[in-house]
Design a protein around this motif. Structure first.
Motif, mmCIF file in Angstrom:
data_model
loop_
_atom_site.group_PDB
_atom_site.id
_atom_site.type_symbol
_atom_site.label_atom_id
_atom_site.label_comp_id
_atom_site.label_asym_id
_atom_site.label_seq_id
_atom_site.Cartn_x
_atom_site.Cartn_y
_atom_site.Cartn_z
ATOM 1 N N ARG A 12 0.982 -1.019 -0.119
ATOM 2 C CA ARG A 12 -0.091 0.114 -0.253
ATOM 3 C C ARG A 12 0.541 1.373 -0.213
ATOM 4 N N ASP A 13 0.516 2.777 -0.214
ATOM 5 C CA ASP A 13 1.283 3.423 -0.578
ATOM 6 C C ASP A 13 0.343 4.086 0.619
ATOM 7 N N ARG A 15 -0.416 6.574 1.938
ATOM 8 C CA ARG A 15 -1.665 7.217 2.452
ATOM 9 C C ARG A 15 -2.512 6.217 3.695
ATOM 10 N N PHE A 16 -2.587 4.869 3.767
ATOM 11 C CA PHE A 16 -3.723 3.884 3.923
ATOM 12 C C PHE A 16 -2.661 3.537 5.273
ATOM 13 N N VAL A 17 -3.679 3.413 5.657
ATOM 14 C CA VAL A 17 -3.377 2.806 7.098
ATOM 15 C C VAL A 17 -4.612 1.827 7.813
ATOM 16 N N ILE A 117 -8.796 9.694 -0.317
ATOM 17 C CA ILE A 117 -8.520 7.913 -0.097
ATOM 18 C C ILE A 117 -7.371 8.155 0.952
ATOM 19 N N GLY A 118 -7.907 7.156 2.606
ATOM 20 C CA GLY A 118 -7.000 6.968 3.025
ATOM 21 C C GLY A 118 -7.772 8.067 4.539
#
Ligand SMILES: [Fe+2]
Ligand SMILES: [Fe+2]
Lengths: 269, 200, 218
Positions: A12-13, A15-17, A117-118
């Motif tokens: 994932r980049d 931004r993703f948590v 996103i995110g």
């Protein structure tokens, strides 16, 4: 590249948590909202916090679509042709394209509904269901249980779009529903073909499907009462090949999950 | 600024009451909230995001702000305060409070008696002012909330742009606009919306 | 001249320049189609497997889309094999030689999240150009009358390949933003090209026809 990619290696980049579903179990606020005079937990435009609830669900759909894409992709790669014949992999490749389009649609819908996103966390237990080593179990757990859930969620969102006169939401969800019905059919078809000569294997796969169905009804998320945000979409499930007994069973599992959640909350006080 | 905060200490969430106070004070200065007005702020810590909601009312000259704890919660870290969201939410509350103190809004019903469309129109006007006061808002988010209430129509969008752009408004203007949009509003509701504050 | 349908007309209209002769026998066309299918299958599986390993959201989505394209190509080739008298398509669906197997193994090998450039270079700067070349040769060399069904499939497939190649190349150019990244891509392409050369192309030696014999001057 190795076969079978564990969930913690999903790429994932920034931004993703990621979050785990159990993290929410210990929240001392759990169950408190049910004491409020809210007329229904159903996702409907006139209900409390409808815009934020719809947005949060939309983000959940978005990350779910990414994982569905990744899961279908892994099924094209993880198995020998002997375990997963070319025709099955071809269906999974087709599903990759469909899920990639669903991610695209979800991104556009997220913008339409005002999320980024995110903005919300991602829990990865959809992909986890796609990690089982038996293709028959994968097909039943992912294509029948999870894609079945997608039918319920998309139908709920489509009805939300109808009720709020949102032509964009209605249009997108209706198209995605068509794809998901196809994916459930693929699951039913391959489950039957792969386990034709092996009733035990079929029983194990169906048991796994039940486990996943129950997991995704957690806390009363999905069901057929006013207390369930997402409603079971009987008509579309029938189109996808579920018979009435199977739908009744899912409804019973969902009711059980809601009762579990309520008793957990009662214990927590 | 005379500000009282309920609860004085948060126990279910990890919000810092001092941070809440300093955020309100900072935002009050940014939007030009009058020093002389007493403010009573309640953040209901039992409610989590996405179960959001807020109410702004003036009683006996005191501004009462009520927020679901979810309004200021970090969407990525449960039970933690998101200072950016808190700034936005408090700015909106204070600006609508300033409206309620203005004679042009004296005949506005209490927040829990507003229809979704009336509330959405009012929020749009406040959002525009908050942004011009230097608070970074989320117009994408606001527009969707507004459209849900007032309709996904060009006519509704034009009103959105007018109010957000800072056209002078009043309760009479907002009520008349809601009335005008009602035939195309997609959730024509006259009854009260769910009040998150009320217990069963 | 009357237009009553009774006057004789030639079977080939004046503008129809198709020729009967082709370079491939039934067996040779089947061998090549089987080799192509094997490559398409390994490729779509790899793209599917990689989706979960690339962090770039746009790359994930493109891999998902292209995964199906190559699976569909394999399906076209599989459907053609029995028509070419190969009643057991699996027997023919094999790498053209060990070199092709080694090439595909090397293309598929990268897994780490930071290796998107290596993954895409293998596909879009080595394998797809090789496929486009091989399919174009087949299209041009085979009989446009006897092997027309293969040609028709190849045309559809080539259309995908051109578009996918362009999309992949654009992704790569957007990812290659430093001299170091450019060097990585070049090194990767060189390594895989060497394997492709050793294999003689995706259909083995003669993928693009027999090597021209050097002219000998007396
Ligand atoms: Fe999907
Ligand atoms: Fe799906």
């Amino acid at each position: 590249m190795k076969r079978f990619l564990p969930v913690d290696e999903l790429a994932r980049d920034e931004r993703f948590v990621r979050t785990s579903i159990v993290a929410g179990f210990n929240d001392p606020r759990n169950g408190r909202a049910t004491e409020r005079a809210i007329s229904s937990a159903r996702l409907e435009p006139g209900r409390a916090a409808a815009p934020d609830r719809a947005r949060a669900l939309m983000h959940g759909i978005f990350v779910g679509e990414i994982q569905a894409l990744e899961g279908a992709g892994r099924t094209t790669f993880d198995f020998d042709d002997a375990d997963a014949p070319f025709a099955l992999k071809l269906d999974m490749a087709r599903q990759c394209w469909d899920e990639a389009r669903h991610v695209e649609i979800s991104v556009k819908l997220g913008e339409h509904m005002g999320t980024e996103i995110g903005e919300y966390t991602e829990s990865t237990f959809l992909y986890e269901a796609a990690c089982v080593p038996d293709p028959a179990m994968r097909l039943s757990g992912v294509n029948r249980a999870l894609e079945g859930l997608a039918i319920d969620v998309f139908n709920t969102m489509k009805e939300f779009g109808d009720a709020s006169g949102d032509p964009v939401l209605h249009f997108c969800e209706d198209w995605m529903l068509a794809d998901e019905v196809t994916h459930v059919k693929m699951g039913s078809d391959w489950l039957r073909r792969l386990t034709e000569q092996d009733p035990d294997r079929r029983a194990r796969a169906l048991e796994f499907q039940r486990t996943v169905d129950k997991l995704f009804s957690l806390g009363g998320f999905r069901g057929e009462t006013e207390e369930n945000p997402v409603q079971i979409a009987r008509r579309f499930r029938e189109l996808a090949g579920f018979d009435t007994d199977e739908i009744d069973e899912i409804a019973a599992l969902a009711a059980e999950a809601l009762a579990d959640a309520r008793s957990r909350e009662a214990v927590a006080g | 600024m005379r500000l009282s905060i309920v609860p004085e200490e948060f126990t279910l969430v990890l919000y810092d009451a001092d941070l809440v106070r300093s955020t309100v004070e900072e935002v009050a200065a940014a939007v030009g909230f009058p020093d002389s007005v007493e403010v009573s702020l309640e953040v209901d810590e039992e409610l989590a995001q996405p179960l959001t909601g807020s109410y702004v009312d003036v009683r006996d000259g005191v501004l009462h702000l009520w927020y679901s704890g979810g309004n200021v919660e970090d969407t990525l870290r449960a039970r933690h305060l998101d200072p950016v969201r808190a700034r936005r939410e408090f700015a909106m509350g204070l600006l609508r409070g300033m409206d309620r103190l203005d004679p042009a809004f004296h005949d506005a019903p209490a927040d829990d008696e507003l229809t979704d469309a009336q509330r959405a129109l009012w929020d749009v006007a406040a959002e525009g002012r908050a942004e011009r006061a230097g608070i970074a808002m989320r117009p994408d988010r606001a527009r969707y909330v507004y459209r849900l209430a007032c309709g996904f129509t060009d006519e509704a969008d034009a009103e959105y742009d007018r109010l957000r752009g800072g056209a002078p408004t009043s309760w009479a203007d907002l009520a008349a606009t809601a009335q005008r949009l009602a035939p195309n509003a997609t959730t024509p509701r006259t009854g009260r919306r769910d009040d998150l504050r009320r217990r069963r | 001249m009357s237009n009553d349908g009774r006057s004789p007309r030639p079977a080939f209209a004046p503008w129809d320049r198709r020729e009967l002769p082709g370079l491939f026998s039934v067996e040779e066309s089947a061998r090549r189609v089987g080799a192509y299918s094997w490559v398409e299958q390994r490729l779509f599986e790899a793209l599917g497997g990689w989706i979960a390993t690339v962090p770039e959201l746009d790359v994930k989505l493109v891999l998902g889309r292209h995964c199906y394209h190559h699976a569909w190509h394999a399906e076209q080739f599989q459907a053609r094999l029995p028509e070419l008298r190969e009643m057991n398509p699996a027997r023919c669906t094999v790498p053209a030689n060990d070199g092709v197997a080694a090439l595909l193994e090397a293309v598929i090998e990268p897994e780490a999240t930071e290796h998107t450039i290596e993954k895409l270079t293998g596909v879009f700067r080595v394998l797809l150009p090789r496929k486009i070349a091989a399919y174009t040769y087949h299209l041009n060399a085979t009989s446009s009358i006897t092997d027309a069904p293969t040609q028709r499939s190849l045309r559809f497939i080539l259309q995908d390949e051109f578009e996918d190649w362009r999309e992949g190349e654009m992704l790569l150019q957007s990812l290659i933003t430093t001299p170091e990244a450019a060097a990585r891509a070049a090194a990767r392409a060189a390594e895989l090209e060497a394997l492709a050369v050793a294999a003689g192309g995706i259909a083995g030696p003669g993928t693009l026809g027999a090597s021209p014999t050097p002219e000998v001057t007396p």
